[in-house]
Design an enzyme around this catalytic site. Structure first.
Site, PDB file in Angstrom:
ATOM      1  N   LYS A  69      11.252  88.894  85.778  1.00  0.00           N
ATOM      2  CA  LYS A  69      11.424  89.632  87.034  1.00  0.00           C
ATOM      3  C   LYS A  69      10.121  89.647  87.829  1.00  0.00           C
ATOM      4  O   LYS A  69      10.120  89.514  89.063  1.00  0.00           O
ATOM      5  CB  LYS A  69      11.894  91.062  86.753  1.00  0.00           C
ATOM      6  CG  LYS A  69      12.032  91.897  88.029  1.00  0.00           C
ATOM      7  CD  LYS A  69      12.622  93.265  87.749  1.00  0.00           C
ATOM      8  CE  LYS A  69      12.758  94.066  89.050  1.00  0.00           C
ATOM      9  NZ  LYS A  69      13.436  95.378  88.838  1.00  0.00           N
TER      10      LYS A  69
ATOM     11  N   HIS B 105      40.960  54.801  79.489  1.00  0.00           N
ATOM     12  CA  HIS B 105      41.269  55.905  80.398  1.00  0.00           C
ATOM     13  C   HIS B 105      41.883  57.093  79.659  1.00  0.00           C
ATOM     14  O   HIS B 105      42.916  57.637  80.053  1.00  0.00           O
ATOM     15  CB  HIS B 105      42.169  55.429  81.531  1.00  0.00           C
ATOM     16  CG  HIS B 105      41.501  54.421  82.430  1.00  0.00           C
ATOM     17  ND1 HIS B 105      40.383  54.702  83.165  1.00  0.00           N
ATOM     18  CD2 HIS B 105      41.797  53.123  82.677  1.00  0.00           C
ATOM     19  CE1 HIS B 105      40.013  53.631  83.835  1.00  0.00           C
ATOM     20  NE2 HIS B 105      40.844  52.648  83.561  1.00  0.00           N
TER      21      HIS B 105
END
Length: 521
Positions: free
Chosen positions: A139, A275
């Protein structure tokens, strides 16, 4: 000020990799070292001067180390805004010294869970003070640097930090605590409380390589890993050779590995995927034999495909595979001869997985849709109890072929039809809008394969056919009869089951119901 000198550093790590070298470098720049417990001992053993955290707080570490850094003298030193006069006055009034660098990595919660520890040990490995310091330092990154990963020690080893680096480290720090809390929340919900679908489902992922593009060149993509210390899959595979993997490579390789893992303990087995659908699967006396049989099922689709094997790759199989263009080969391992053969194929990717994943593993699958996620358990149903529903029961070989075809159908996009005979797929119909067309396409593929191979008849003659869901009408089953199938395996459950069974009896088929559906979209 953007560049800030480090005058005091607080070091408290579980993973002590590189910490002594970092501390020695910081000390060389005149940095005061403050540390806790085992970290302080490691630094002193290396001959470094270290202040105990208790000197800073005025309190000893207590409650088996549960309370040591949760103190205003620590968090005040981390959170104070250095150019705010009121903050500076508070620090002076209460004797709080600034801390410019925090180096923390957290208790090994996930590793403790992964080793099967008892509940009390798991709870003790929930870090409290560490995440609190990480968040406080992050922070206040305008003034404080926070390091949570030994890979970032070089950013702070020079005795000062830049604002750009502190921002980067703060972002990583919050991602670290988010992932840590997510792992704890997941354990409490799914393991400790036994909830299949917790009210809140934290999903934390760690980015691996960014990919050249996604499914198409205009889409951006990256690969993220998940699963913790026990994960086994494509994400943990070792790439031995070949160019970088693409989005489609990874997707197809995952589909191939998922299917071949069903045969983890079976005879040598080869899966060929294109695929995300299998186009050929076979078992054999050797991997080379299994590959040839799988390849023969659909020689057109196999070009540029993904191959997965359930045994270590050997030279004979590598030579056979090298005969056509293949994108990726996935195997538990590969011998020196096989690797030497593939080395001549510079673009072919070889992925070694080690132990194959457990096909019965549990876990959740998630799919993003607009505005949310669909989450479900894995489809790990296997070896269902079969119910013979026709006048003729299947022969022993037909049952073997039925189960083989059923296993493959589980991994074929719906609507799925799979013909199989003697441990090899004969024809696969995938992803159609109705089951009749899937049955016809699979039969056509089998005939085409026979024509190309010069066989007198397609392998659908005398085959077993699997359907991933029930036949809603008899037409799909009759297409299988026309293709030469003699046995059928399907879930059953249609309102027209009687009609389908009557059609099977009229054709002399043996049919079994599984009571289990395998839709895959």
């Amino acid at each position: 000020m953007t560049d800030i000198p480090i005058r005091r550093a607080l070091l408290s790590v579980s993973d002590k990799t590189g910490i002594v070298d970092l501390a020695r470098g910081l000390a060389g720049h005149g940095v005061e070292l403050v540390s806790t417990g085992g970290t302080a001992k490691a630094l002193r053993d290396a001959g470094l001067d270290v202040r105990d955290i208790s000197e800073l707080t005025g309190f000893p570490e207590m409650m088996d180390g549960r309370v040591k850094t949760l103190h205003p003298n620590v968090h005040g030193g981390l959170l104070a805004v250095r150019d705010d006069a009121a903050h500076v006055a508070s620090m002076e009034e209460h004797g709080i010294g600034a801390i410019d660098l925090v180096v923390v990595n957290l208790y090994p919660f996930e590793a403790t869970v992964a080793k099967g520890a008892e509940r009390d040990e798991v709870i003790e490995n929930i870090d409290i003070g560490g995440p609190s310091m990480v968040r406080s330092a992050a922070k206040n990154h305008a003034f404080v640097a926070i390091v949570t990963d030994p890979a970032d020690y070089a950013l702070v080893s020079g005795g000062s930090t830049t604002l750009a680096d502190r921002r980067k480290l703060a972002a990583k720090a919050y991602a670290t605590t988010a992932a840590y809390d997510g792992a704890i929340a997941t354990w409490f919900g799914t393991i400790d409380q036994g909830e299949a679908f917790p009210e809140t489902l934290p999903i934390t992922l760690k980015r691996g390589p960014e990919l050249r593009y996604g499914e198409n060149p205009h889409q951006s993509a990256a690969f993220y890993t998940a699963g913790g210390a026990t994960a086994r899959g494509i994400g943990q595979a070792r790439q031995v050779q070949g160019k970088a993997l693409s989005y489609n490579n990874l997707n197809d390789a995952d589909a191939a590995l998922d299917l071949v893992s069903e045969f983890r303990d079976a005879a040598p087995t080869c899966v060929i995927v294109k695929h995300a659908n299998p186009c050929g699967v076979a078992t054999g006396a050797s991997l080379a034999e299994a590959y040839e049989a799988a390849f023969a099922c659909d020689t057109v689709s196999a070009f540029g495909g993904i191959i997965a094997l359930n045994r270590p790759l050997d030279g004979a199989t590598a030579r056979a595979i090298a005969g056509i263009f293949t994108e990726v080969v996935v195997a538990p391992d590969a011998d020196e001869e096989a690797q030497a053969i593939f080395a001549a194929k510079k673009n072919l990717r070889l992925l070694l997985t080690g132990e194959l994943p457990d096909p019965a593993r549990t876990g959740l699958l998630a799919k993003a849709i607009t505005g949310g996620w669909l989450v479900q358990t894995r489809d790990n149903a296997s070896n269902p109890e079969l119910k013979v529903v026709t006048k003729r029961a299947p022969t022993e070989q037909e049952l073997i072929d039925c189960r083989f075809a059923w296993t493959i159908a589980k991994h074929v996009k719906s609507n799925a039809i799979v013909y199989a005979k003697d441990g090899s797929t004969a024809g696969i119909g995938a992803g159609q809008m109705n089951r009749l067309e899937s049955a016809r396409i699979a039969a056509w593929k089998a005939k085409d394969a026979a024509d190309k191979a010069g066989w007198p008849t397609p392998r659908t003659i005398g085959s077993a056919v699997a359907s991933d869901a029930f036949f809603p009408f008899a037409d799909g089953l009759l297409a299988a009869v026309e293709a030469g199938a003699t046995a059928v395996i399907q879930p059953g459950g249609s309102i027209r089951d009687d009609e389908v069974i009557a059609a099977a009896d009229a054709a002399g088929l043996a049919m079994v119901f599984t009571g289990v559906r395998h839709f895959r979209h």
